[in-house]
Design a protein around this motif. Sequence first.
Motif, PDB file in Angstrom:
ATOM      1  N   ALA A   1      57.880   1.190  -3.913  1.00 54.28           N
ATOM      2  CA  ALA A   1      58.341   2.384  -3.209  1.00 54.28           C
ATOM      3  C   ALA A   1      59.316   2.998  -3.824  1.00 54.28           C
ATOM      4  CB  ALA A   1      58.615   1.910  -1.602  1.00 54.28           C
ATOM      5  N   LEU A   2      60.560   2.175  -4.162  1.00 56.28           N
ATOM      6  CA  LEU A   2      61.817   3.041  -4.935  1.00 56.28           C
ATOM      7  C   LEU A   2      61.273   3.515  -6.157  1.00 56.28           C
ATOM      8  CD1 LEU A   2      64.531   3.385  -4.942  1.00 56.28           C
ATOM      9  CD2 LEU A   2      65.072   1.154  -6.037  1.00 56.28           C
TER      10      LEU A   2
ATOM     11  N   VAL B   1      59.579   6.918  -5.361  1.00 51.82           N
ATOM     12  CA  VAL B   1      60.420   8.060  -4.882  1.00 51.82           C
ATOM     13  C   VAL B   1      61.169   8.694  -6.095  1.00 51.82           C
ATOM     14  CG1 VAL B   1      62.613   8.332  -3.643  1.00 51.82           C
ATOM     15  CG2 VAL B   1      60.701   7.011  -2.545  1.00 51.82           C
TER      16      VAL B   1
ATOM     17  N   LEU C   1      59.078  10.807  -8.518  1.00 49.06           N
ATOM     18  CA  LEU C   1      58.715  12.122  -7.839  1.00 49.06           C
ATOM     19  C   LEU C   1      59.988  12.917  -7.790  1.00 49.06           C
ATOM     20  CD1 LEU C   1      56.992  10.847  -4.556  1.00 49.06           C
ATOM     21  CD2 LEU C   1      56.040  12.220  -6.517  1.00 49.06           C
ATOM     22  N   ILE C   2      61.008  12.331  -7.878  1.00 45.75           N
ATOM     23  CA  ILE C   2      62.549  13.203  -8.074  1.00 45.75           C
ATOM     24  C   ILE C   2      62.495  13.795  -9.399  1.00 45.75           C
ATOM     25  CG2 ILE C   2      64.824  13.311  -7.804  1.00 45.75           C
ATOM     26  CD1 ILE C   2      64.581  11.152  -5.329  1.00 45.75           C
TER      27      ILE C   2
END
Length: 571
Positions: free
Chosen positions: A120-121, A124, A127-128
């Motif tokens: 999950a990290l 994220v 995506l950023i």
Amino acid sequence: MDRQKKKRRGEWLVYSSLIKLALFILFLIVAAIKMQYPPILWTFFVDLFVLFALYQLLSLLPIWRAKWFSISFYLIFSIVLLFSSINFFVYVFSGSYISPLMISNLSNLKDLSGNFGEYALAIVVVLIFSFLPFRMHLSRKFPYQLILLFAAVGIFSVQNSVAADSTPLAGYLSYIKQNQQISNLNASIVSETSSEQAKIYKAFLRHGIPSAASHSTLRKPNVIIIFTEGLSKSVLSYDGGKLTPNLNQFAKDPHVISFTNYYDQTAATYKGVRGQLYSSQQLDNGYENGADQIKQNFDTKLISIQSILANAGYNTTFINAEPPQKIWTSYVNQLGFQKVVTETSNLITFGSTTFVSDQQNYQLLLKTAQGLSNQNKPFMLADYTFQTHLSVDASLKWGNGNNIDLNHFYNMDNAFGKFIQQFRSSPLSKNTILVFTADHASYPDSLFQSTFGKNQKTFIAQIPLMIYAPDLTNKTIDAGNRNSLALAPTVLDLANETQASNFFLGNSLFGQASPYEKISVLPPFYYNLNQIEDGNPKTIESSSVIDNIEEFYKISLNEKKKDLAVPPADD
């Protein structure tokens, strides 16, 4: 006012560019720590270089000043960067780019939830990194931009046509190609007519199993087969064998035969378990259209070890280690066992997956075996233990407990040790064939390679096979790079049940090898076990054996309902 807005926008662009650069550096640090194959870092640079050069050139075009164009290109650029970053990090965590095997197992994604926080990290951050605006104009001189683009395209082309490793973006092209190959095979399977399929059945029909274990004196022995989730042979030698002392001690038992150079025939679990029980290969898992279709897909004329033993008067039972998993439970219910048992209380939940722990599983195995032995009939009992699955931890820790792989293999061995001690002291040991093996090899992700060495590069690798029987004499047999298609015929050979007709692709390990035992399969790839390089089998493009395996696919699953005009193999 406009000047202030431009100033603030410029300042924000500087900050976001710095954040993007910092995230890129973070990418490199994480990849350097986790990856066991640093050259892949270079391939990611190649993708970024091409995108960077293209951005430089297009930003010089007059149309760039049109807001709709610059925004549209920014979004396209960011999406392409996202796809490259995703495939790169898939490689970082798993050791390979996205493949059809990964996609086919997405329905079992929750089994990987032990690493959910890490995944999950990463998502994220990716995506950023992909969508943060940034400033990267180096020059406004046209020739410079064109030269830069030509250089980038040239490096990209060489990397993906000549070099050993493709870039993350080109990895998608490989995936599309592989997926198309599998789709073409599937199309040929579902288009097969009943009469054509009947001919294939007859071509593979065998009247009995060549017997070679003439030293076996057992009469109607019980049979217990333990399929351990994802266990490569190399695990048993970790730290001089201290990680798995009970299994290594079991190999020294006076009545145990151990096999070396014995490989898994395929992966993952669904194909591995069914393939070994039926001595067969299948293209699909059999659940692609949902759990409700599994019964139809398994409606074939194939013969399994459990059906042969059931016809010989055995009770047959399978232990389900994942009762809440709908697809797996439907799968094992259609494997042809007379009974499926499981635990319903005190289940373990790790991440989002719930299962019977290995400690509890081995207790259930002993309890079930003892219960079956009281029924005055021989029995076959197959067990799949789950807790050594990729990303699943165990409460029993190895060392400081920070390594999930070491923890769950150590815990599995401990549970096996308790079981085998009770087994040896029980009447079961007097007339039972006990088989310890794996559903398939360990998946060589970054943690596995950093823990157990870099030698294993694919899902096809050596797996353990140890067989106990009270009339055997301890020895180690070189299987000669044969695969697990040999399991069912080997066990039936030891049990003196070799007369039944079947469609087995394998032979007993005590006799001559079948040519199919020398080819392991991860569709669309075929691995030649006669060609091992640095401990890994080399892929093979074509052969008559591969042609026959692809014919066998047409009868291994019934993915299109037909009235099969072929007599049962037992006739």
